[in-house]
Design a protein around this motif. Structure first.
Motif, PDB file in Angstrom:
ATOM      1  N   GLU A 131      -2.909   0.594  -2.733  1.00  0.00           N
ATOM      2  CA  GLU A 131      -1.627  -0.057  -3.000  1.00  0.00           C
ATOM      3  C   GLU A 131      -1.162  -0.868  -1.790  1.00  0.00           C
ATOM      4  O   GLU A 131      -1.371  -0.474  -0.643  1.00  0.00           O
ATOM      5  CB  GLU A 131      -0.557   0.988  -3.305  1.00  0.00           C
ATOM      6  N   ASP A 263       0.804   7.123 -18.049  1.00  0.00           N
ATOM      7  CA  ASP A 263       1.138   5.726 -17.759  1.00  0.00           C
ATOM      8  C   ASP A 263       2.645   5.544 -17.560  1.00  0.00           C
ATOM      9  O   ASP A 263       3.079   4.869 -16.618  1.00  0.00           O
ATOM     10  CB  ASP A 263       0.636   4.826 -18.902  1.00  0.00           C
ATOM     11  N   ILE A 266       3.854   7.406 -14.150  1.00  0.00           N
ATOM     12  CA  ILE A 266       3.433   6.718 -12.929  1.00  0.00           C
ATOM     13  C   ILE A 266       4.259   5.457 -12.694  1.00  0.00           C
ATOM     14  O   ILE A 266       4.530   5.086 -11.545  1.00  0.00           O
ATOM     15  CB  ILE A 266       1.924   6.383 -12.997  1.00  0.00           C
ATOM     16  N   ASN A 267       4.686   4.808 -13.774  1.00  0.00           N
ATOM     17  CA  ASN A 267       5.421   3.556 -13.652  1.00  0.00           C
ATOM     18  C   ASN A 267       6.931   3.719 -13.765  1.00  0.00           C
ATOM     19  O   ASN A 267       7.654   2.720 -13.813  1.00  0.00           O
ATOM     20  CB  ASN A 267       4.920   2.567 -14.708  1.00  0.00           C
ATOM     21  N   THR A 294      -4.497   7.031 -11.063  1.00  0.00           N
ATOM     22  CA  THR A 294      -3.637   6.411 -10.064  1.00  0.00           C
ATOM     23  C   THR A 294      -2.900   5.281 -10.768  1.00  0.00           C
ATOM     24  O   THR A 294      -3.096   5.039 -11.965  1.00  0.00           O
ATOM     25  CB  THR A 294      -4.449   5.851  -8.883  1.00  0.00           C
ATOM     26  N   ARG A 295      -2.064   4.564 -10.044  1.00  0.00           N
ATOM     27  CA  ARG A 295      -1.331   3.460 -10.659  1.00  0.00           C
ATOM     28  C   ARG A 295      -2.284   2.381 -11.175  1.00  0.00           C
ATOM     29  O   ARG A 295      -2.002   1.704 -12.157  1.00  0.00           O
ATOM     30  CB  ARG A 295      -0.364   2.853  -9.631  1.00  0.00           C
TER      31      ARG A 295
END
Length: 336
Positions: A131, A263, A266-267, A294-295
């Motif tokens: 990231e 999903d 994570i967001n 992970t993202r």
């Protein structure tokens, strides 16, 4: 003497995947290995992920942290004493993604371990899809676990462009300089820094690459120390500190619902900064699924048996918000 390799890397960097390939190479050379897994919770998903390489030539052991450095260091020392009597020729330690490097060095320099063990290589694994917007604490962890490494293996390179790989290397350079690392062996030139890395696709590492990795050694990278802690909680636990684990037992979601919830969580910034979600969930009558998210990426694998738990790892996690996405079974019924 028995060589000890330390495999470091930020949360979700791909340490376990690398270790499987590394162990197969070492076993092919006739070297008997033990993998020592360290985690900050009572459930270590990575141990389960390594079961398929357990054999007469490869043992898998675990130590648990979470109750202070001194207690954890005693357990590490005790485990290494036991392994020294077990006929292993090399030990590979995979610590949690939040790890004090000094603990590793201090433990191995203590008697009687210094009579039996020598440090082989400190191998850092860094994700090529790292990231951009890591927090100051996360950048510190990233840099501190690379500062002593003899080599950095970039993972997940098959999913990114050459420009992204260059960007990640520059991110790592900036993070290292940011904590005051002054290693002339890697900073003396652009070529030296580039040679600090191996960046090949997952199946592209050759025997020569693994020989280079196994003999990469380590450097005491002097840098500014910062005290960080990793806390853990149960499915209904209180919010932790900066970095924390949230354990979710008995998640009552179908496979498609689980993928959707991962999903969304994570967001969702209200959940905190989720770095990784991993674990195992029931998949109807078909057995279990292993999730690792992970993202940037979600992987799903079907397996026949596992301990049913989902672990959320991140910074400033909100257990209440996360639990809304992952409803769990009635604990009173689970305990009957």
């Amino acid at each position: 003497m028995i060589k000890v390799d330390l495999i470091t890397g930020f949360l979700g960097s791909g340490k376990t995947t690398f270790i499987k390939k590394y162990v197969r190479f070492l076993n092919d050379q006739g070297i008997k290995i033990c993998i020592l897994e360290n985690d900050y919770g009572a459930v270590n998903v990575d141990v389960a992920l390594l079961e398929d390489i357990r054999s007469d030539m490869c043992g898998v052991e675990m130590i648990v942290g979470g109750d202070g450095r001194d207690a954890h260091q005693r357990r590490l020392k005790t485990k290494l004493i036991t392994l020294a009597m077990s006929g292993y020729q090399r030990v590979i330690i995979e610590p949690s993604g939040i790890f004090d490097m000094d603990e590793f060095f201090d433990t191995l320099y203590e008697s009687p371990l210094d009579n039996w063990y020598e440090i082989g290589s400190v191998i850092a694994i860094a994700s090529a899809d790292l990231e951009d917007n890591l927090s100051e604490d996360a950048d510190y962890v990233l840099a501190s676990e690379i500062a002593d490494a003899g080599i950095v293996v970039l993972s997940k390179t098959e999913d990114v462009s050459d420009e992204q790989i260059t960007k990640v290397k520059e991110h790592i350079r900036t993070a290292l300089l940011g904590i005051g690392v002054k290693r002339q062996d890697i900073f003396r030139s652009a070529e030296a820094f580039d040679n600090f890395f191996i960046n090949k696709k997952a199946d592209g590492l050759s025997d020569d690459d693994f020989r280079r990795i196994a003999s990469a050694g380590y450097v005491h990278g002097d840098y500014e120390k910062k005290q960080l802690s990793m806390t853990g909680s149960g499915a209904l636990g209180n919010d932790g500190g900066s970095f924390s684990n949230l354990y979710l037992f008995g998640v009552t979601l179908t496979k498609d619902e689980l993928i959707s919830s991962i999903d969304k969580a994570i967001n969702d910034p209200k959940c905190g900064h989720i770095i990784r979600i991993k674990g195992f969930a029931k998949d109807g009558a078909e057995g279990y699924i292993e999730v690792n998210a992970t993202r940037e990426k979600l992987s799903i694998n079907h397996i026949s048996n596992a301990q049913e738990v989902i672990i959320v790892i991140g910074e400033n996690l909100s257990s209440d918000k996360i639990n809304n996405y992952f409803p769990t079974a009635d604990f009173e019924n689970l305990l009957k």
